[in-house]
Write an enzyme that holds these catalytic residues in place. Sequence first.
Site, PDB file in Angstrom:
ATOM      1  CG  ASN A 175      47.980-101.710  31.024  1.00 51.11           C
ATOM      2  OD1 ASN A 175      48.578-101.200  31.971  1.00 51.11           O
ATOM      3  ND2 ASN A 175      46.693-101.474  30.774  1.00 51.11           N
TER       4      ASN A 175
ATOM      5  CG  HIS B 190      43.007 -99.083  29.951  1.00 49.03           C
ATOM      6  ND1 HIS B 190      42.055 -99.638  30.778  1.00 49.03           N
ATOM      7  CD2 HIS B 190      43.686-100.116  29.400  1.00 49.03           C
ATOM      8  CE1 HIS B 190      42.179-100.964  30.725  1.00 49.03           C
ATOM      9  NE2 HIS B 190      43.160-101.275  29.899  1.00 49.03           N
TER      10      HIS B 190
ATOM     11  CE  LYS C 188      44.676-103.911  32.633  1.00 54.44           C
ATOM     12  NZ  LYS C 188      43.342-104.460  32.471  1.00 54.44           N
TER      13      LYS C 188
ATOM     14  CD  GLU D 219      42.973-102.800  26.096  1.00 57.21           C
ATOM     15  OE1 GLU D 219      43.837-103.665  26.212  1.00 57.21           O
ATOM     16  OE2 GLU D 219      42.690-102.012  26.991  1.00 57.21           O
TER      17      GLU D 219
ATOM     18  CB  SER E 262      40.915-112.355  27.995  1.00 52.98           C
ATOM     19  OG  SER E 262      40.243-111.844  29.147  1.00 52.98           O
TER      20      SER E 262
ATOM     21  CD  GLU F 140      41.490-101.623  33.737  1.00 51.72           C
ATOM     22  OE1 GLU F 140      42.618-101.173  34.033  1.00 51.72           O
ATOM     23  OE2 GLU F 140      41.305-102.798  33.380  1.00 51.72           O
TER      24      GLU F 140
ATOM     25  N   GLY G 110      40.176-108.741  31.455  1.00 49.46           N
ATOM     26  CA  GLY G 110      40.286-109.375  32.766  1.00 49.46           C
ATOM     27  C   GLY G 110      39.204-110.396  33.047  1.00 49.46           C
TER      28      GLY G 110
HETATM   29  P1  13P Z   1      43.701-108.441  30.360  1.00 52.97           P
HETATM   30  O1  13P Z   1      44.764-108.946  29.403  1.00 52.97           O
HETATM   31  O2  13P Z   1      44.044-108.719  31.794  1.00 52.97           O
HETATM   32  O3  13P Z   1      42.331-108.856  29.956  1.00 52.97           O
HETATM   33  O4  13P Z   1      43.736-106.831  30.248  1.00 52.97           O
HETATM   34  C1  13P Z   1      43.681-106.244  28.995  1.00 52.97           C
HETATM   35  C2  13P Z   1      43.946-104.792  29.149  1.00 52.97           C
HETATM   36  O5  13P Z   1      43.143-104.059  29.698  1.00 52.97           O
HETATM   37  C3  13P Z   1      45.223-104.266  28.629  1.00 52.97           C
HETATM   38  O6  13P Z   1      45.246-102.883  28.611  1.00 52.97           O
END
Ligand code: 13P
Length: 248
Positions: free
Chosen positions: A11, A95, A13, A166, A210, A97, A172
């Site tokens: 992903n 997601h 982002k 997740e 992560s 976010e 992150g």
């Molecule tokens: P990270 O791997 O940067 O923690 O992000 C995970 C994520 O949100 C994947 O959709």
Amino acid sequence: MTLRRKLVVGNWKMHGSHKANAELLEGVLGARPFGADVAVCVPFPFLSETAVTLAGSDVRWGAQDCSAHENGAYTGEVSAAMLAEFGCRYAIVGHSERRAYHHEGDQLVAEKAKVALGRGVTPIVCVGETLDEREGGKTDEVVKRQLSAVIHTLAHCAGEIVVAYEPVWAIGTGRTATPEQAQAVHALLRAQLHAATPHADVMKILYGGSVKPDNAAALFAQPDIDGGLIGGASLKASDFVAICRAAG
Ligand code: 13P
């Protein structure tokens, strides 16, 4: 022993540029073959070049969201039909976010999953608890509620989605769930899917939060973890490739 083939999805982002994408994809393509299915979910403007670069390879691509509407006067939205025209195999929906920053609720996420499936795009439905919810003992209740909305909306098609667990506190932050913590939630989600569809045994439940080259193998070794949804580490070809290799 599981017969499920693992799936690793990057992903990206809101990252990327023509130059960075070309280098990243070249690095991924050059490292094949993988023993797992591999995909990248890229920002909308990069779908076209990603489709061209990956065409003819076994690396799949997708988007990070789609509209819950089929079409119409929805400025700024991108429909599942458009994603299908770009050859998208996947669309991430729900997601954390988007749930947090765009106030997407469980039912909207479920509608997005339904519209995507209707166009032949597999939704990767994200669920996960915040740190407060985990510390308050609410993890099970939250993820079950999030998945339940999707199951009820999709009804007999519920077996066609990919689920991604997740935990918000692991995204992150460099603070990953332990393999045992993740497995416990994956097993719960699998049981919920079993109650809803005869296909639960072959459905993929990905872990995200992560995931790095040094923790991927232990996570993927868990019986109900069928791969990963990778954020930061998917932006560096060597890291992403190492995670794909850890998956099989
Ligand atoms: P990270 O791997 O940067 O923690 O992000 C995970 C994520 O949100 C994947 O959709």
